[in-house]
Scaffold this active site. Structure first.
Site, PDB file in Angstrom:
ATOM      1  N   GLU A 144       0.835  -1.204   0.000  1.00 36.09           N
ATOM      2  CA  GLU A 144       0.000   0.000   0.000  1.00 36.09           C
ATOM      3  C   GLU A 144       0.865   1.247   0.000  1.00 36.09           C
ATOM      4  O   GLU A 144       1.944   1.265   0.577  1.00 36.09           O
ATOM      5  CB  GLU A 144      -0.883   0.079   1.259  1.00 36.09           C
ATOM      6  CG  GLU A 144      -2.131  -0.747   1.241  1.00 36.09           C
ATOM      7  CD  GLU A 144      -3.042  -0.403   2.411  1.00 36.09           C
ATOM      8  OE1 GLU A 144      -3.096   0.789   2.793  1.00 36.09           O
ATOM      9  OE2 GLU A 144      -3.677  -1.315   2.939  1.00 36.09           O
ATOM     10  N   ASP A 195      -0.441   5.223   0.815  1.00 36.36           N
ATOM     11  CA  ASP A 195      -1.694   5.883   1.191  1.00 36.36           C
ATOM     12  C   ASP A 195      -1.572   7.385   1.404  1.00 36.36           C
ATOM     13  O   ASP A 195      -0.640   7.862   2.060  1.00 36.36           O
ATOM     14  CB  ASP A 195      -2.216   5.297   2.519  1.00 36.36           C
ATOM     15  CG  ASP A 195      -2.519   3.811   2.425  1.00 36.36           C
ATOM     16  OD1 ASP A 195      -2.836   3.344   1.326  1.00 36.36           O
ATOM     17  OD2 ASP A 195      -2.443   3.135   3.463  1.00 36.36           O
ATOM     18  N   GLU A 203      -4.300   9.863   3.185  1.00 38.51           N
ATOM     19  CA  GLU A 203      -5.525   9.712   3.968  1.00 38.51           C
ATOM     20  C   GLU A 203      -5.910  11.038   4.628  1.00 38.51           C
ATOM     21  O   GLU A 203      -5.101  11.640   5.346  1.00 38.51           O
ATOM     22  CB  GLU A 203      -5.324   8.653   5.058  1.00 38.51           C
ATOM     23  CG  GLU A 203      -4.945   7.297   4.491  1.00 38.51           C
ATOM     24  CD  GLU A 203      -4.298   6.385   5.516  1.00 38.51           C
ATOM     25  OE1 GLU A 203      -4.450   5.165   5.390  1.00 38.51           O
ATOM     26  OE2 GLU A 203      -3.628   6.906   6.438  1.00 38.51           O
TER      27      GLU A 203
END
Length: 234
Positions: free
Chosen positions: A13, A15, A17
């Site tokens: 992953e 990310d 956010e």
């Protein structure tokens, strides 16, 4: 970015956010990476934003190569991760898809779960524009690298001196959390951490319990703070 749909037990992953927001307070954004299912080793950093991301469009970018990951906000680099030999599979290396979602992180995302989502304001909507993706399409089960990666001038090849100065200024003003300085989680910082004495001092002033290695004691009880990692991207 994720490949959890293909590699369920050892996914990667990268990310961006947006964390829960309290009305009247600055928005916070978090960056994180996982490699080879290493969700037990959170590599989060959090920053306060100098604008309200719900009022206008802004550019959020990720540059991901074999040896480096750079996160950008409005073309300003805010975080750089360089691959180290000790990271091994913890550095994302398998092909990933890019997606965006809105999900309920009430258990941790807003002041450690103190403020939860109020569904009377639903539905919640996210809008995107000017999506640009440089890379190549591959079968993730058989091919891990692009045979001919694009070499456009618009693709960053690294961080320039001017950009690095802007990144240092951003981190000085806006960084609120970095796993590299969290003594409650890591007695020894992970290998990719580049310890900056000034960053460490600023974070100790922001949260001496988490970043100073001190214990928070109250009358009649003992409390420790922890940060929960998550395995989803937005």
């Amino acid at each position: 970015m994720s490949n959890g749909d293909i590699f369920e037990k050892n996914h990667d992953e990268i990310d961006f956010e947006f964390l829960g927001n309290i009305r009247g307070k600055n928005w916070r954004i978090q960056t994180n990476i996982y490699g080879n299912g290493s969700t037990n080793v959170g590599r989060e950093e959090r920053y306060g934003l100098w604008f309200d991301p719900s009022e206008d469009f802004h550019r959020y970018s990720i540059s991901w190569t074999e040896d480096q990951i750079v996160f950008y906000v409005d073309s300003v680099p805010i975080r750089e991760i360089k691959r180290t030999e000790e990271m091994r599979g913890d550095f994302p290396s398998k092909p990933m898809s890019l997606y965006a979602t809105i999900w309920d992180g009430s258990d941790w995302a807003t002041n450690g779960g103190r403020y939860r989502v109020n569904y009377k304001y639903a539905p919640y909507i996210a809008k995107f524009s000017e999506f640009v993706l440089h890379g190549c399409a591959v079968d993730p089960l058989y091919q891990f690298k692009c045979e001919a990666a694009p070499t456009l001038d618009s693709i960053p090849s690294g961080i320039t001196h001017e950009q690095r100065m802007k990144m240092e200024s951003f981190r000085k003003k806006h960084m609120q959390y970095s796993y590299c300085y969290d003594h409650s989680r890591y007695k020894v910082p992970p290998s990719e951490c580049v310890i900056n004495a000034k960053e460490a001092e600023r974070l100790r002033g922001f949260d001496p319990v988490t970043f100073g290695g001190a214990h928070h004691r109250g009358k009649g009880h003992h409390r420790t703070r922890s940060i929960q990692a998550k395995a989803s991207s937005i």
